[in-house]
Design a protein around this motif. Structure first.
Motif, PDB file in Angstrom:
ATOM      1  N   LYS A  31       1.086  -1.180  -0.023  1.00 26.25           N
ATOM      2  CA  LYS A  31       0.204  -0.032   0.114  1.00 26.25           C
ATOM      3  C   LYS A  31       0.862   1.029   0.037  1.00 26.25           C
ATOM      4  CE  LYS A  31      -3.118  -2.944   1.739  1.00 26.25           C
ATOM      5  NZ  LYS A  31      -4.216  -3.538   0.771  1.00 26.25           N
ATOM      6  N   LEU A  32       0.647   2.017  -0.959  1.00 28.76           N
ATOM      7  CA  LEU A  32       1.424   3.179  -1.103  1.00 28.76           C
ATOM      8  C   LEU A  32       0.779   4.458  -0.921  1.00 28.76           C
ATOM      9  CD1 LEU A  32       3.780   2.322  -4.437  1.00 28.76           C
ATOM     10  CD2 LEU A  32       4.246   1.851  -1.798  1.00 28.76           C
ATOM     11  N   GLY A  33       1.300   5.525   0.046  1.00 29.77           N
ATOM     12  CA  GLY A  33       0.745   6.797   0.047  1.00 29.77           C
ATOM     13  C   GLY A  33       1.178   7.713  -0.987  1.00 29.77           C
ATOM     14  N   GLU A  62      -1.709  -1.060  -4.282  1.00 27.03           N
ATOM     15  CA  GLU A  62      -2.689  -0.236  -3.695  1.00 27.03           C
ATOM     16  C   GLU A  62      -2.362   1.256  -3.336  1.00 27.03           C
ATOM     17  OE1 GLU A  62      -5.658  -1.744  -1.012  1.00 27.03           O
ATOM     18  OE2 GLU A  62      -7.279  -0.489  -1.701  1.00 27.03           O
ATOM     19  N   THR A  63      -2.945   2.203  -4.142  1.00 29.47           N
ATOM     20  CA  THR A  63      -2.262   3.514  -3.873  1.00 29.47           C
ATOM     21  C   THR A  63      -3.502   4.415  -3.066  1.00 29.47           C
ATOM     22  OG1 THR A  63      -3.028   4.301  -6.010  1.00 29.47           O
ATOM     23  CG2 THR A  63      -0.739   3.166  -5.621  1.00 29.47           C
ATOM     24  N   PHE A  64      -2.744   5.425  -2.363  1.00 35.33           N
ATOM     25  CA  PHE A  64      -3.655   6.282  -1.786  1.00 35.33           C
ATOM     26  C   PHE A  64      -3.157   7.526  -1.938  1.00 35.33           C
ATOM     27  CE2 PHE A  64      -4.334   2.411   0.440  1.00 35.33           C
ATOM     28  CZ  PHE A  64      -5.713   2.233   0.561  1.00 35.33           C
ATOM     29  N   HIS A  81      -6.104  13.983  -9.953  1.00 32.68           N
ATOM     30  CA  HIS A  81      -6.517  12.871 -10.653  1.00 32.68           C
ATOM     31  C   HIS A  81      -5.652  12.900 -11.943  1.00 32.68           C
ATOM     32  CE1 HIS A  81      -9.932  12.350  -7.889  1.00 32.68           C
ATOM     33  NE2 HIS A  81     -10.029  11.091  -8.479  1.00 32.68           N
ATOM     34  N   THR A  82      -5.746  13.994 -12.542  1.00 30.31           N
ATOM     35  CA  THR A  82      -5.100  14.355 -13.926  1.00 30.31           C
ATOM     36  C   THR A  82      -3.571  14.079 -13.612  1.00 30.31           C
ATOM     37  OG1 THR A  82      -6.840  15.584 -14.787  1.00 30.31           O
ATOM     38  CG2 THR A  82      -4.760  15.797 -15.629  1.00 30.31           C
ATOM     39  N   LEU A  99      -7.937  -0.146  -7.482  1.00 30.10           N
ATOM     40  CA  LEU A  99      -7.059  -0.014  -6.205  1.00 30.10           C
ATOM     41  C   LEU A  99      -6.120   1.355  -6.196  1.00 30.10           C
ATOM     42  CD1 LEU A  99      -5.322  -3.550  -6.044  1.00 30.10           C
ATOM     43  CD2 LEU A  99      -7.403  -2.962  -4.898  1.00 30.10           C
ATOM     44  N   ILE A 100      -6.673   2.213  -7.032  1.00 32.97           N
ATOM     45  CA  ILE A 100      -6.058   3.624  -7.031  1.00 32.97           C
ATOM     46  C   ILE A 100      -7.111   4.527  -6.367  1.00 32.97           C
ATOM     47  CG2 ILE A 100      -5.461   5.500  -8.612  1.00 32.97           C
ATOM     48  CD1 ILE A 100      -4.681   3.564 -10.765  1.00 32.97           C
TER      49      ILE A 100
END
Ligand code: PGA
Length: 246
Positions: A31-33, A62-64, A81-82, A99-100
């Protein structure tokens, strides 16, 4: 908390890209921030390069993201987002879109959206590595000076200094959104490992504020003193001035 001067933006960006790459290659469910902003651009360039060279399977990563401007929809040119599509996800199009995670800045009920995002991180986390830039005023995410250290994901009123710093991306300062939805300081502190990066003379004062070991709510990044696993990488221009070793 250790501050390390890696010399140039390029060296530091490559180093951080390698850390992210290593995490993903050793732990395919990581999981990456993730963060946005000028500081991160070269990191993503190197990361995309490493992912391509090694054809890493990222389908379970999975990214946050830390934050998003309020009022901008995902397709807006300056939305985060862009930014993430342009810098990472469309250049290595093997991440699983489900997962994004990036907060929805155009949600009809922003309070519900903030709670949804916080709950999602609590359910799916903890985040293995959270990368952070830092504002000239010491903000992390969009947690501006004075933010409650116990804050979860929340709606933020951007300060004049942040609006001005970010106006370089917009045609006109008036177009910069006045609010953002951001992981809170408490959200950020839940990550297992935190890597903060700063480049350029304009960030030096904020980095120097981290060198005395105190938490000062007027410099939100100082909350990182309360976390056991924080690394800070800077270049020559943002490095704190230090006395030469004799
Ligand atoms: P920058 O922003 O990378 O564009 O300087 C960092 C931040 O404001 O956190």
């Amino acid at each position: 908390m250790k501050i390390t001067n890696l010399g140039t933006r390029s060296y530091a960006s490559f180093y951080v890209a390698c850390e992210l790459y290593k995490q993903m290659s050793q732990h395919p469910h990581s999981k990456l921030g993730l963060a946005t902003g000028g500081t991160m651009v070269q990191i993503y360039q190197y990361l995309v390069d490493l992912l391509h060279k090694n054809q890493l399977d990222v389908s379970q990563i999975e990214t946050f993201n830390l934050d998003e401007y309020v009022g901008l929809d995902a397709k807006h040119k300056e939305s985060y987002h862009t930014y993430m599509r342009d810098q990472l996800f469309s250049r290595y199009p093997h991440f699983d879109a489900s997962l994004i995670h990036i907060p929805q800045g155009d949600a009809s009920d922003l309070t519900i959206e903030a709670t949804r995002y916080e709950n999602l991180i609590n359910q799916q986390g903890p985040i293995d590595i959270q990368i952070l830039g830092i504002g000239e005023n010491g903000h992390i995410g969009f947690n501006e000076p004075g933010t409650d250290i116990n804050s979860p994901t929340h709606i933020v009123n951007l300060t004049e200094s942040t609006i001005q710093a970010n106006s370089r991306y917009f045609a006109d300062e008036n177009e910069v959104p006045k609010q953002a939805i951001s992981m809170g300081l408490a959200t950020i502190l839940k990550a297992k490992r935190i890597i903060l990066i700063a480049f350029g003379e304009k960030k030096r004062a904020a980095i120097e504020a981290l060198t005395n070991n105190e938490v000062d709510p007027e410099v939100p990044a100082t909350i990182l003193h309360a976390h056991p696993n924080v690394e800070i990488y800077v270049d020559d221009d943002s490095a704190p001035r230090i006395e030469p070793v004799v």
